[in-house]
Design a protein around this motif. Structure first.
Motif, PDB file in Angstrom:
ATOM      1  N   THR A  26       0.831  -1.201   0.000  1.00  0.00           N
ATOM      2  CA  THR A  26       0.000   0.000   0.000  1.00  0.00           C
ATOM      3  C   THR A  26       0.866   1.252   0.000  1.00  0.00           C
ATOM      4  N   GLU A  27       1.910   1.249   0.815  1.00  0.00           N
ATOM      5  CA  GLU A  27       2.815   2.407   0.853  1.00  0.00           C
ATOM      6  C   GLU A  27       3.527   2.595  -0.482  1.00  0.00           C
ATOM      7  N   ASP A  28       3.906   1.499  -1.132  1.00  0.00           N
ATOM      8  CA  ASP A  28       4.524   1.596  -2.454  1.00  0.00           C
ATOM      9  C   ASP A  28       3.553   2.218  -3.451  1.00  0.00           C
ATOM     10  N   LEU A  29       2.301   1.813  -3.405  1.00  0.00           N
ATOM     11  CA  LEU A  29       1.297   2.392  -4.309  1.00  0.00           C
ATOM     12  C   LEU A  29       1.123   3.884  -4.039  1.00  0.00           C
ATOM     13  N   ALA A  30       1.101   4.273  -2.778  1.00  0.00           N
ATOM     14  CA  ALA A  30       0.926   5.687  -2.439  1.00  0.00           C
ATOM     15  C   ALA A  30       2.059   6.537  -3.000  1.00  0.00           C
ATOM     16  N   VAL A  31       3.251   5.978  -3.060  1.00  0.00           N
ATOM     17  CA  VAL A  31       4.415   6.716  -3.558  1.00  0.00           C
ATOM     18  C   VAL A  31       4.544   6.624  -5.074  1.00  0.00           C
ATOM     19  N   ASN A  32       4.370   5.427  -5.623  1.00  0.00           N
ATOM     20  CA  ASN A  32       4.676   5.185  -7.038  1.00  0.00           C
ATOM     21  C   ASN A  32       3.468   5.051  -7.952  1.00  0.00           C
ATOM     22  N   GLY A  33       2.270   5.028  -7.411  1.00  0.00           N
ATOM     23  CA  GLY A  33       1.075   4.935  -8.236  1.00  0.00           C
ATOM     24  C   GLY A  33       0.852   3.541  -8.804  1.00  0.00           C
ATOM     25  N   LEU A  34      -0.146   3.441  -9.666  1.00  0.00           N
ATOM     26  CA  LEU A  34      -0.540   2.156 -10.226  1.00  0.00           C
ATOM     27  C   LEU A  34       0.169   1.810 -11.528  1.00  0.00           C
ATOM     28  N   VAL A  35       0.806   2.803 -12.142  1.00  0.00           N
ATOM     29  CA  VAL A  35       1.486   2.544 -13.407  1.00  0.00           C
ATOM     30  C   VAL A  35       2.558   1.481 -13.187  1.00  0.00           C
ATOM     31  N   ASP A  36       2.561   0.475 -14.028  1.00  0.00           N
ATOM     32  CA  ASP A  36       3.519  -0.635 -13.965  1.00  0.00           C
ATOM     33  C   ASP A  36       3.392  -1.481 -12.699  1.00  0.00           C
ATOM     34  N   PHE A  37       2.209  -1.460 -12.067  1.00  0.00           N
ATOM     35  CA  PHE A  37       2.028  -2.321 -10.906  1.00  0.00           C
ATOM     36  C   PHE A  37       2.061  -3.775 -11.356  1.00  0.00           C
ATOM     37  N   SER A  38       2.783  -4.578 -10.635  1.00  0.00           N
ATOM     38  CA  SER A  38       2.852  -6.015 -10.916  1.00  0.00           C
ATOM     39  C   SER A  38       3.139  -6.735  -9.610  1.00  0.00           C
ATOM     40  N   LEU A  39       2.978  -8.036  -9.646  1.00  0.00           N
ATOM     41  CA  LEU A  39       3.272  -8.845  -8.469  1.00  0.00           C
ATOM     42  C   LEU A  39       4.753  -8.763  -8.117  1.00  0.00           C
ATOM     43  N   ARG A  40       5.587  -8.720  -9.115  1.00  0.00           N
ATOM     44  CA  ARG A  40       7.037  -8.634  -8.859  1.00  0.00           C
ATOM     45  C   ARG A  40       7.406  -7.285  -8.231  1.00  0.00           C
TER      46      ARG A  40
END
Length: 196
Positions: A26-40
């Protein structure tokens, strides 16, 4: 994956680990957004492997959905913290929480906008990102409505306010702050009239 292996994910220790991983993602999403979100990417952010994430979550979409839900809850908690005395009516509630919405952390706003964009762009795959938003926000807005209103009126007014505030936030996002603020003032005036 064997049933016994999967079953241990529901233990208190497994549940705590799942929540820890979810918070890191969740913290990663807050900082980096959804672009290029993946399981890795999520695994890197959580300091683990994608296999560990698959042990705790049903896949990338499940993890994304739960992380976005958590970010929305953060927005709701921030808004509720701004309301000193609940029960002042819908207009007072909206007027009080608006400054927290426009001043909230940029990453949070960006991610929640991206989540709604995904739901609109690919509804077959990401429909829940949009549906869950209304499911989280509407009860809060309905609770702020006058007690004498019927449930259908509360739901209708809450839905109208939610859609309108979303529109104003998007207007501000694209740089039309003056129009959004004027529209917000008109919304509050209309709500005050409806409550009187």
């Amino acid at each position: 994956m064997t049933a016994g292996y999967r079953r241990s994910a529901g233990s208190p220790r497994g549940a705590a680990r799942k929540q820890e991983l979810l918070e890191l993602v969740t913290e990663d999403l807050a900082v980096n957004g959804l672009v290029d979100f993946s399981l890795r990417r999520a695994a890197r952010a959580a300091g683990t492997t994608h296999k560990v994430l698959l042990y705790h979550f049903e896949g990338a979409e499940d993890l994304l959905r739960q992380a976005v839900f958590r970010l929305r809850q953060r927005r709701i908690d921030n808004a509720l913290a701004a309301v000193a005395v609940p029960g002042g009516g819908l207009a007072a509630f909206v007027r009080t929480v608006w400054p927290t919405l426009v001043a909230e952390e940029t990453g949070l706003q960006r991610v929640l906008d991206q989540a709604m964009g995904l739901a609109m762009h690919d509804p077959d795959r990401h429909r829940d990102l949009g549906r869950e938003a209304s499911g989280q926000y509407l009860p809060v807005l309905m609770a702020a409505c006058p007690a004498g209103w019927s449930e259908s009126r509360k739901r209708g007014m809450a839905a109208m306010v939610l859609a309108t505030l979303r529109g104003f936030l998007l207007e501000r996002l694209v740089g039309d702050v003056t129009s959004a603020d004027a529209g917000f003032d008109a919304l509050v005036t209309l709500l005050e009239a409806a409550e009187s």
